[in-house]
Design an enzyme around this catalytic site. Structure first.
Site, mmCIF file in Angstrom:
data_model
loop_
_atom_site.group_PDB
_atom_site.id
_atom_site.type_symbol
_atom_site.label_atom_id
_atom_site.label_comp_id
_atom_site.label_asym_id
_atom_site.label_seq_id
_atom_site.Cartn_x
_atom_site.Cartn_y
_atom_site.Cartn_z
ATOM 1 N N ARG A 66 17.106 10.311 0.621
ATOM 2 C CA ARG A 66 16.012 10.021 -0.074
ATOM 3 C C ARG A 66 15.736 10.959 -1.296
ATOM 4 O O ARG A 66 15.320 10.322 -2.374
ATOM 5 C CB ARG A 66 14.780 10.329 0.948
ATOM 6 C CG ARG A 66 13.545 9.797 0.445
ATOM 7 C CD ARG A 66 13.409 8.146 0.689
ATOM 8 N NE ARG A 66 12.192 7.648 0.276
ATOM 9 C CZ ARG A 66 11.771 6.630 0.776
ATOM 10 N NH1 ARG A 66 12.315 5.872 1.592
ATOM 11 N NH2 ARG A 66 10.681 6.211 0.291
ATOM 12 N N ASN A 108 -1.090 2.991 -8.887
ATOM 13 C CA ASN A 108 -0.810 2.123 -7.869
ATOM 14 C C ASN A 108 -2.096 1.215 -7.613
ATOM 15 O O ASN A 108 -3.085 1.535 -7.566
ATOM 16 C CB ASN A 108 -0.440 2.633 -6.423
ATOM 17 C CG ASN A 108 0.333 1.774 -5.420
ATOM 18 O OD1 ASN A 108 0.409 0.593 -5.903
ATOM 19 N ND2 ASN A 108 0.007 1.904 -4.190
ATOM 20 N N HIS A 110 -3.743 -1.189 -4.615
ATOM 21 C CA HIS A 110 -3.755 -1.596 -3.289
ATOM 22 C C HIS A 110 -4.682 -2.612 -3.002
ATOM 23 O O HIS A 110 -5.755 -2.779 -3.437
ATOM 24 C CB HIS A 110 -4.094 -0.243 -2.689
ATOM 25 C CG HIS A 110 -4.044 -0.465 -1.133
ATOM 26 N ND1 HIS A 110 -2.777 -0.672 -0.441
ATOM 27 C CD2 HIS A 110 -5.190 -0.630 0.012
ATOM 28 C CE1 HIS A 110 -3.149 -0.819 0.727
ATOM 29 N NE2 HIS A 110 -4.548 -0.716 1.220
ATOM 30 N N GLY A 144 0.618 11.349 -0.736
ATOM 31 C CA GLY A 144 0.133 10.313 0.442
ATOM 32 C C GLY A 144 0.309 9.109 0.400
ATOM 33 O O GLY A 144 0.668 8.349 -0.511
ATOM 34 N N ASP A 146 -1.344 5.911 -0.151
ATOM 35 C CA ASP A 146 -2.715 5.328 -0.490
ATOM 36 C C ASP A 146 -3.783 6.374 -0.410
ATOM 37 O O ASP A 146 -4.914 5.919 -0.190
ATOM 38 C CB ASP A 146 -3.001 4.053 0.277
ATOM 39 C CG ASP A 146 -1.975 3.110 0.055
ATOM 40 O OD1 ASP A 146 -1.345 2.816 -0.802
ATOM 41 O OD2 ASP A 146 -1.586 2.044 0.868
#
Ligand code: GRF
Length: 201
Positions: A66, A108, A110, A144, A146
């Site tokens: 990853r 981001n 959401h 984390g 969100d």
């Protein structure tokens, strides 16, 4: 100065399209310089190609670890020298390398009112819980899921006859408008982060 945006997608890319449409006006103050995806055949990359914008795909399964994927994604994004990186339905968590390079300028969107209903089933979880108001949250990405500092939120009422599909679509309309509004303001005016408090002029 026109701000350089790199947009990351995993799906249809309707948020990306809203940004592309907004960027057509020079007064918006930003330009999508590249689109990246974590999988093949996304609508988002197709939209980039239609718009003549460079795109790249960086798939976790093509790397041994990853962390190697994270380094490759970081390098692919860095190549385009973004002022702001936007996760618009990008379904991968960025790693340490990525956040080290783009932390504080990686945002981001959401589809729920965080901290309620994080994760990939925001509208379904809100509906199942029975809330009467949900919405969309734009935030600065941290390690984390969100959990980052909130830039903006928009409320969307839950209707008695809503299905997951109808609620998801109604949230997306408000979400796209919020994304365009705030990305434009961040591009033109900048932003400040003080602990969990983000201010956009
Ligand atoms: C958005 O609603 C976002 O909140 C969620 O996925 C959706 C992406 O939609 N994580 P699109 O690909 O921009 O159409």
């Amino acid at each position: 100065m026109t701000a350089r945006l790199v947009v990351l997608v995993s799906g249809s890319g309707s948020n990306l399209q809203a940004l592309l449409d907004a960027c057509a006006d020079p007064a918006f103050g930003a330009q999508v310089v590249a689109v990246g995806a974590d999988r093949d055949d996304t609508g988002g990359v197709a939209r980039a190609q239609d718009a003549g914008i460079p795109s790249f795909v960086c798939r976790v399964k093509d790397f041994g670890t990853r962390s190697e994927w994270d380094m490759a994604l970081t390098a692919s994004v860095a190549e385009f020298k973004p002022d702001l990186v936007i996760s618009a339905g990008f379904l991968k968590l960025a790693g340490d390398e990525f956040l080290g390079q783009f932390g504080g300028r990686y945002v981001n969107t959401h589809n729920a009112l965080l901290p309620a209903f994080p994760g990939i089933h925001g509208p379904r979880d809100a509906l199942d819980y029975g809330v009467k108001i949900t919405g969309a949250t734009l935030f600065i990405v941290d390690e984390g899921v969100d959990t980052g500092a909130i830039i903006a939120q928009v409320a969307v009422p839950v209707l008695d006859d809503d299905t997951v599909e109808s609620l998801t679509e109604r949230i997306k309309v408000a979400e796209r408008a919020q994304l365009v509004d705030y990305v434009g303001r961040m591009a033109r005016e900048g932003w400040t982060i003080n602990g969990r408090k983000v201010t956009v002029p």
